[in-house]
Design an enzyme around this catalytic site. Structure first.
Site, PDB file in Angstrom:
ATOM      1  N   CYS A   2       0.858  -1.167   0.000  1.00  0.00           N
ATOM      2  CA  CYS A   2       0.000   0.000   0.000  1.00  0.00           C
ATOM      3  C   CYS A   2       0.897   1.220   0.000  1.00  0.00           C
ATOM      4  O   CYS A   2       1.530   1.557   0.994  1.00  0.00           O
ATOM      5  CB  CYS A   2      -0.911   0.011   1.231  1.00  0.00           C
ATOM      6  SG  CYS A   2      -1.920   1.494   1.349  1.00  0.00           S
ATOM      7  N   GLU A 104      -3.611   0.213  -5.737  1.00  0.00           N
ATOM      8  CA  GLU A 104      -2.560  -0.759  -6.046  1.00  0.00           C
ATOM      9  C   GLU A 104      -2.344  -0.699  -7.553  1.00  0.00           C
ATOM     10  O   GLU A 104      -3.299  -0.473  -8.306  1.00  0.00           O
ATOM     11  CB  GLU A 104      -2.961  -2.186  -5.644  1.00  0.00           C
ATOM     12  CG  GLU A 104      -3.219  -2.402  -4.155  1.00  0.00           C
ATOM     13  CD  GLU A 104      -1.966  -2.359  -3.292  1.00  0.00           C
ATOM     14  OE1 GLU A 104      -0.863  -2.233  -3.859  1.00  0.00           O
ATOM     15  OE2 GLU A 104      -2.100  -2.440  -2.060  1.00  0.00           O
TER      16      GLU A 104
END
Length: 222
Positions: A2, A104
């Site tokens: 992340c 992502e």
DNA sequence: CCAGACGTTGTT
DNA sequence: GTCTGG
DNA sequence: CCAGACGTTGTT
DNA sequence: GTCTGG
């Protein structure tokens, strides 16, 4: 992993949602592209209660000789308790990192495609976080945080193998409980969120530059 | 013992 | 290729 | 995480 | 500070 996320809730809404004291003067402008090395709101213990604070994303341990060097933005849930970098923070400085989405990048074929992930229908949630304070002679202490990651669930896996830990209501309370957690308690917090609770869509690579911000970051790719 | 690392991810 | 900055 | 820089000297 | 490698 992340490495970029969304945090659009105003500070007063975060204080209400997470039961945290709101320090006077704490300001937060909604952001759709929070990047490493920049400040972001974090909920941490404040005596018996909680407080909201702005910390820098990228964990600088208290023993770091200088402000440069390693500043991990993520901490793997697997084996976390044994890592010198994170062990003390796991015992004593756990935090909630408020967000309402994250990105992502899908590395398939030529070029990377960014995807946006959030709870179904939207809404604020908390990443599992760890924070540190490093004293700085002649200046204010440097306060930093990292986001704990785990394996991807079925929503994230097609895009990326890892995802941030999103805490459900029960895990939020346990993660913020005073004192160290047993290995079993930590494991209960640090699991991939149930995939049925999430939704995702591809977004434009406009978001890829960390200098850009705004609702356009989360618009579905056209 | 001291010196040096202490992290994650993805790619090869 | 690798490091720094956001 | 990705994007963007990556250098020196001297002059203004 | 604390752990690992030599």
């Amino acid at each position: 992993m992340c490495g970029r996320y969304v945090q659009t809730s105003p500070a007063d809404a975060l204080a209400a949602r997470f039961g945290a004291r709101l320090p006077e003067g704490l300001a937060w402008v909604p952001r759709w592209n929070v990047a490493p090395s920049t400040p972001a709101p974090v909920v941490r213990a404040d005596g018996p209660g909680r407080e909201l604070a702005l910390l820098t994303w990228g964990l600088l341990p208290s023993w770091a000789k200088d402000a440069a060097g390693l500043r991990p933005i993520n901490a793997r849930a697997e084996g976390l308790a044994g890592k010198p970098m994170f062990r003390d923070a796991l015992r004593r400085r756990r935090a909630l990192v408020p967000a309402d989405g994250f990105y992502e990048w899908q590395a398939s074929g030529p070029g990377k495609v960014p995807w946006h992930f959030r709870l179904k229908g939207g809404g604020a949630f908390a990443f599992a976080g760890l924070w540190e304070r490093r004293e700085a002679p002649g200046g204010p202490p440097l306060e930093t945080f990292a986001i704990v990651t785990t394996e991807a669930n079925d929503v994230v896996r097609p895009v990326h193998a890892r995802m941030p830990v999103i805490l459900d209501a029960e895990a939020e309370a346990l993660w913020m409980r005073e004192g160290a957690l047993s290995p079993d308690e930590a494991a209960r917090c640090l699991r991939p969120l149930d995939a049925s609770r999430m939704e995702a869509w591809a977004v434009s690579s406009w978001v890829s530059s960390p200098a850009r911000d705004g609702p356009r970051c989360v618009e579905p790719a056209g």
